[in-house]
Design a protein around this motif. Sequence first.
Motif, mmCIF file in Angstrom:
data_model
loop_
_atom_site.group_PDB
_atom_site.id
_atom_site.type_symbol
_atom_site.label_atom_id
_atom_site.label_comp_id
_atom_site.label_asym_id
_atom_site.label_seq_id
_atom_site.Cartn_x
_atom_site.Cartn_y
_atom_site.Cartn_z
ATOM 1 N N SER A 32 -4.934 1.979 5.019
ATOM 2 C CA SER A 32 -3.487 2.133 5.100
ATOM 3 C C SER A 32 -2.962 2.874 3.881
ATOM 4 O O SER A 32 -3.651 3.042 2.875
ATOM 5 C CB SER A 32 -2.804 0.772 5.239
ATOM 6 N N CYS A 33 -1.729 3.303 3.994
ATOM 7 C CA CYS A 33 -1.050 4.062 2.947
ATOM 8 C C CYS A 33 -0.452 3.085 1.934
ATOM 9 O O CYS A 33 0.298 2.182 2.301
ATOM 10 C CB CYS A 33 0.045 4.901 3.590
ATOM 11 N N THR A 34 -0.778 3.261 0.673
ATOM 12 C CA THR A 34 -0.236 2.399 -0.373
ATOM 13 C C THR A 34 1.263 2.604 -0.522
ATOM 14 O O THR A 34 1.992 1.688 -0.872
ATOM 15 C CB THR A 34 -0.949 2.706 -1.707
ATOM 16 N N ARG A 35 1.744 3.815 -0.224
ATOM 17 C CA ARG A 35 3.169 4.129 -0.428
ATOM 18 C C ARG A 35 4.076 3.433 0.575
ATOM 19 O O ARG A 35 5.126 2.942 0.221
ATOM 20 C CB ARG A 35 3.367 5.636 -0.357
ATOM 21 N N CYS A 36 3.654 3.387 1.863
ATOM 22 C CA CYS A 36 4.551 2.816 2.884
ATOM 23 C C CYS A 36 3.904 1.680 3.677
ATOM 24 O O CYS A 36 4.600 1.018 4.446
ATOM 25 C CB CYS A 36 5.048 3.917 3.819
ATOM 26 N N GLY A 37 2.609 1.484 3.536
ATOM 27 C CA GLY A 37 1.955 0.365 4.192
ATOM 28 C C GLY A 37 1.498 0.613 5.615
ATOM 29 O O GLY A 37 0.901 -0.263 6.240
ATOM 30 N N TRP A 87 -4.120 11.984 6.041
ATOM 31 C CA TRP A 87 -2.667 11.968 5.880
ATOM 32 C C TRP A 87 -2.083 10.704 6.462
ATOM 33 O O TRP A 87 -2.529 10.232 7.503
ATOM 34 C CB TRP A 87 -2.022 13.175 6.589
ATOM 35 N N CYS A 88 -1.066 10.175 5.809
ATOM 36 C CA CYS A 88 -0.330 9.042 6.352
ATOM 37 C C CYS A 88 0.555 9.542 7.491
ATOM 38 O O CYS A 88 1.298 10.506 7.309
ATOM 39 C CB CYS A 88 0.532 8.398 5.264
ATOM 40 N N PRO A 89 0.512 8.871 8.651
ATOM 41 C CA PRO A 89 1.320 9.344 9.775
ATOM 42 C C PRO A 89 2.815 9.095 9.581
ATOM 43 O O PRO A 89 3.641 9.747 10.224
ATOM 44 C CB PRO A 89 0.779 8.529 10.955
ATOM 45 N N ALA A 90 3.182 8.187 8.688
ATOM 46 C CA ALA A 90 4.592 7.829 8.529
ATOM 47 C C ALA A 90 5.281 8.638 7.426
ATOM 48 O O ALA A 90 6.297 9.274 7.650
ATOM 49 C CB ALA A 90 4.723 6.337 8.251
ATOM 50 N N CYS A 91 4.708 8.618 6.217
ATOM 51 C CA CYS A 91 5.382 9.293 5.101
ATOM 52 C C CYS A 91 4.707 10.619 4.740
ATOM 53 O O CYS A 91 5.131 11.291 3.804
ATOM 54 C CB CYS A 91 5.467 8.372 3.885
ATOM 55 N N VAL A 92 3.676 10.989 5.467
ATOM 56 C CA VAL A 92 2.997 12.276 5.335
ATOM 57 C C VAL A 92 2.402 12.472 3.932
ATOM 58 O O VAL A 92 2.224 13.597 3.485
ATOM 59 C CB VAL A 92 3.915 13.454 5.746
HETATM 60 ZN ZN LIG Z 1 2.722 6.348 4.033
#
Ligand SMILES: [Zn+2]
Length: 154
Positions: A109-114, A122-127
């Motif tokens: 998972s993305c540490t920035r947005c979870g 790439w994170c699908p939410a915050c790119v």
């Molecule tokens: Zn993210």
Amino acid sequence: MPLRSDWSDAGCVIARAADVLADPWVLVTLRELFSGRHRFDELRDATGAADSVLSRRLRTMTEAGLVERHDSGGYWLTATGERTLPILHAYAGFTRAVEPPNDGGLRISCTRCGVEAVSADWCPACVAPLDAESTTWMRPSMGAPFRVAVGSTR
Ligand SMILES: [Zn+2]
């Protein structure tokens, strides 16, 4: 035609990368380095590799510039080694795509947005890029989620 065992001078960039990386022992050693294990005995116990197998892979990985050995005796990912993170994510994504769904195994998972990753890089939410600075792993065998480990020089 002789069997080819050295792909380091292949014309194909995928083949040259595979010369070092297409080895399960190298991949699981990278997994453990990203999981924060650095000492030889930790890496041996976590991977299940024999001493000679792990020594040979760590030497190959050092020669390829993926890891460096510190005076403390531990092995640490270099900046080049950290670039293998999306490769590990791609392997995990491939397995999830071809195996029946289950709740086990590595979760990324993305540490920035979870948000849980569905792509290797790439994170699908915050790119944001799913690099060593912004990636959290959850490995059932290791308990709580943790940020992937980065080089000791940062
Ligand atoms: Zn993210």
